[in-house]
Design an enzyme around this catalytic site. Structure first.
Site, PDB file in Angstrom:
ATOM      1  N   HIS A   1     -10.487   0.900   1.089  1.00  0.00           N
ATOM      2  CA  HIS A   1     -10.375   2.031   2.014  1.00  0.00           C
ATOM      3  C   HIS A   1     -11.787   2.215   2.562  1.00  0.00           C
ATOM      4  O   HIS A   1     -12.701   2.565   1.812  1.00  0.00           O
ATOM      5  CB  HIS A   1      -9.898   3.255   1.233  1.00  0.00           C
TER       6      HIS A   1
ATOM      7  N   ASN B   1      -4.847   6.121  -7.136  1.00  0.00           N
ATOM      8  CA  ASN B   1      -5.392   7.493  -7.109  1.00  0.00           C
ATOM      9  C   ASN B   1      -4.370   8.511  -7.618  1.00  0.00           C
ATOM     10  O   ASN B   1      -4.038   9.487  -6.970  1.00  0.00           O
ATOM     11  CB  ASN B   1      -5.900   7.860  -5.714  1.00  0.00           C
TER      12      ASN B   1
ATOM     13  N   ASP C   1      -8.709   3.190  -3.331  1.00  0.00           N
ATOM     14  CA  ASP C   1      -8.114   3.801  -2.139  1.00  0.00           C
ATOM     15  C   ASP C   1      -8.073   5.319  -2.235  1.00  0.00           C
ATOM     16  O   ASP C   1      -7.785   5.898  -3.278  1.00  0.00           O
ATOM     17  CB  ASP C   1      -6.702   3.275  -1.884  1.00  0.00           C
TER      18      ASP C   1
ATOM     19  N   PHE D   1      -3.962  14.998   3.929  1.00  0.00           N
ATOM     20  CA  PHE D   1      -3.895  13.784   4.750  1.00  0.00           C
ATOM     21  C   PHE D   1      -2.700  12.925   4.328  1.00  0.00           C
ATOM     22  O   PHE D   1      -2.458  12.745   3.130  1.00  0.00           O
ATOM     23  CB  PHE D   1      -5.151  12.940   4.551  1.00  0.00           C
ATOM     24  N   GLY D   2      -1.974  12.359   5.294  1.00  0.00           N
ATOM     25  CA  GLY D   2      -1.011  11.312   4.959  1.00  0.00           C
ATOM     26  C   GLY D   2       0.417  11.634   5.339  1.00  0.00           C
ATOM     27  O   GLY D   2       0.781  12.785   5.578  1.00  0.00           O
TER      28      GLY D   2
ATOM     29  N   HIS E   1       0.844  -1.210   0.000  1.00  0.00           N
ATOM     30  CA  HIS E   1       0.000   0.000   0.000  1.00  0.00           C
ATOM     31  C   HIS E   1       0.872   1.249   0.000  1.00  0.00           C
ATOM     32  O   HIS E   1       1.254   1.751   1.061  1.00  0.00           O
ATOM     33  CB  HIS E   1      -0.926  -0.005   1.227  1.00  0.00           C
TER      34      HIS E   1
ATOM     35  N   ASP F   1       1.096   2.831   3.686  1.00  0.00           N
ATOM     36  CA  ASP F   1       0.237   3.893   3.151  1.00  0.00           C
ATOM     37  C   ASP F   1       1.110   5.126   2.849  1.00  0.00           C
ATOM     38  O   ASP F   1       0.689   6.261   3.053  1.00  0.00           O
ATOM     39  CB  ASP F   1      -0.901   4.239   4.123  1.00  0.00           C
TER      40      ASP F   1
ATOM     41  N   ASN G   1      -5.495   9.695   7.076  1.00  0.00           N
ATOM     42  CA  ASN G   1      -6.830   9.148   6.852  1.00  0.00           C
ATOM     43  C   ASN G   1      -6.714   7.645   6.649  1.00  0.00           C
ATOM     44  O   ASN G   1      -6.096   7.219   5.676  1.00  0.00           O
ATOM     45  CB  ASN G   1      -7.441   9.814   5.608  1.00  0.00           C
TER      46      ASN G   1
ATOM     47  N   HIS H   1       1.684   5.163  -2.261  1.00  0.00           N
ATOM     48  CA  HIS H   1       1.252   6.155  -3.256  1.00  0.00           C
ATOM     49  C   HIS H   1       2.496   6.769  -3.879  1.00  0.00           C
ATOM     50  O   HIS H   1       3.265   7.432  -3.181  1.00  0.00           O
ATOM     51  CB  HIS H   1       0.417   7.246  -2.583  1.00  0.00           C
TER      52      HIS H   1
HETATM   53 ZN   LIG Z   1      -6.660   4.828   2.107  1.00  0.00          ZN
END
Ligand SMILES: [Zn+2]
Length: 430
Positions: free
Chosen positions: A179, A94, A152, A324-325, A60, A306, A279, A62
């Site tokens: 998610h 995403n 997600d 977020f993140g 997971h 994440d 999140n 990004h």
């Molecule tokens: Zn997520």
């Protein structure tokens, strides 16, 4: 190219391995595992005092590519993954445009091959544009190498749409990764609802916003038979639902992040460090304790980061408008070693299950085992080497770590991907 890793403590429960021995890598594969291997042609790697395990997988992350390359690219993300000890990552769809077609999946795999550092296993979107309204091109993405499917960043709000996704994805022997977020409950929420939202005077993101979707999806997995995976689970009650589903024999798995294992809402103080805004949000101490217990007892299948890179201007602002993140690839293994392995709460064998074996199974990847004939995707870990988490330490393009300033004990020193040494004594070597 050949490498001889000498004297490392090999840990691989798939082949009942938990002992000191030598490993010979020739070409892209492991050619021999034995005591006292002699090979004068191979480059010797001293494994004394270190663990050698099947290459770590983070299912997971990004990487923001395409669309947000100012935060991360596939090349910089792959460098961060390598620095953190990973041989494989699964990228979330995403991006911009959303990864919802075969050509998008192929783009990511080709970028990763050019970077030449780790395997990137793209996840495809469940729905077109992650809009939750129409199926994405699932079959096309499977053909191009999509490892799993997820929207997600968003929960799939319609139960009927989620059922359709599950019915469709299950035909391709892939997993739906969710998610879980009921948006009508989490709207405007920026911290955990309860003590944190009251204390900080900000809108709350309630535990029920996550748990309701977990319950709904478990019931949909029951009627569709689809393999279903809960992303970044964060609440004790949500985990109980997963535990009961597993006891019933339903095809349900879940993952947890280091920040939900080792941080809580109480860590958000009047410095309002926006690197603690994520999140789902940081939850209560009881929730974090339940996550650690669930990871050790087998209810939680994987540790994932994440990894969510954001530029400085997206975090250096008021809490309510900060993105977020947090980034996580380069602190995940050190946090696990520092907080769970060195304390004796978790075994290295269990670490290998949750960071290497289980994610490969869920992503339908070929297992990597420490035995002759297996792909030489391996991670060498020094459990005593200290790292300090500074912006300079992070190879990621973004520096939004929740653990900046922390000194952690233990990290990956060397990584091999298909027999190529991608990390050499903590330096990324493309
Ligand atoms: Zn997520």
């Amino acid at each position: 190219m050949a490498y001889l890793i000498k004297g490392a403590h090999l840990v691989d429960p798939q082949v009942a391995l938990d002992e000191v021995a030598d490993v010979l890598i020739e070409g892209t594969k492991i050619s021999k595992v034995a005591q006292n291997i002699e090979d004068t042609d191979a480059t010797v790697v001293d494994g004394t005092g270190k663990y050698l395990v099947p290459g770590l997988v983070d299912m997971h992350v990004h990487f923001r590519d395409p669309g947000f390359e100012y935060k991360e690219t596939i090349a910089t993300g792959a460098a961060a993954a390598t620095h953190g000890g990973f041989t494989d990552v699964a990228t979330m769809p995403n991006t911009s445009p959303v990864t919802d077609s075969g050509s998008q999946v192929r783009y990511q795999i080709e970028q990763a091959q050019q970077a030449g550092l780790c395997h990137v296993r793209p996840m495809g979107a469940l729905t077109a544009g992650e809009q939750g309204e129409a199926l994405a091109e699932i079959g096309d993405m499977v053909i191009e190498g999509a490892s799993a499917f997820s929207d997600d960043g968003h929960g799939v709000q319609s139960a009927g749409m989620m059922r359709t996704c599950m019915e469709y994805v299950s035909q391709f022997d892939r997993v739906v990764c969710a998610h879980c977020e009921v948006e009508s409950l989490t709207k405007n929420g920026v911290v955990n609802e309860g003590r944190a939202s009251t204390r900080l005077g900000m809108f709350g993101w309630p535990a029920a916003g996550e748990e309701l979707e977990i319950v709904r999806d478990i019931e949909l997995a029951r009627i569709t038979g689809c393999d279903y995976h809960v992303c970044h689970i964060s609440t004790a009650r949500g985990l109980d639902y997963v535990r009961h589903a597993k006891e019933e024999g339903l095809p349900v798995t879940c993952e947890v992040t280091p920040h939900h294992l080792f941080l809580t809402e109480d860590d958000i103080d009047d410095s309002y460090d926006t690197n603690l805004k994520m999140n789902p949000p940081l939850r209560t101490q009881e929730d974090a304790a339940a996550m650690r217990a669930g990871l050790i007892d087998g209810t939680i299948d994987c540790v994932v980061t994440d990894h969510a890179p954001h530029a400085a201007h997206e975090k250096d602002c008021e809490w309510e408008i900060a993105y977020f993140g947090c980034v996580g690839l380069e602190t995940s293994l050190p946090l696990m070693l520092t907080n769970l392995i060195s304390t004796g709460e978790m075994s290295m064998s269990r670490l290998v299950e949750v960071m290497a074996i289980n994610p490969r199974r869920i992503l339908r990847l070929t297992p990597v085992k420490i035995e002759a004939g297996s792909a030489a995707d391996l991670t060498l870990i020094d459990p005593t080497r200290e790292i300090t988490v500074t912006p300079e330490y992070l190879k990621s393009k973004s520096k939004n770590s929740s653990f900046l300033g922390a000194t952690l004990k233990g990290c990956a020193t060397d990584v091999f991907v298909d027999g190529k040494r991608t990390l050499t004594d903590c330096e990324v070597t493309a």
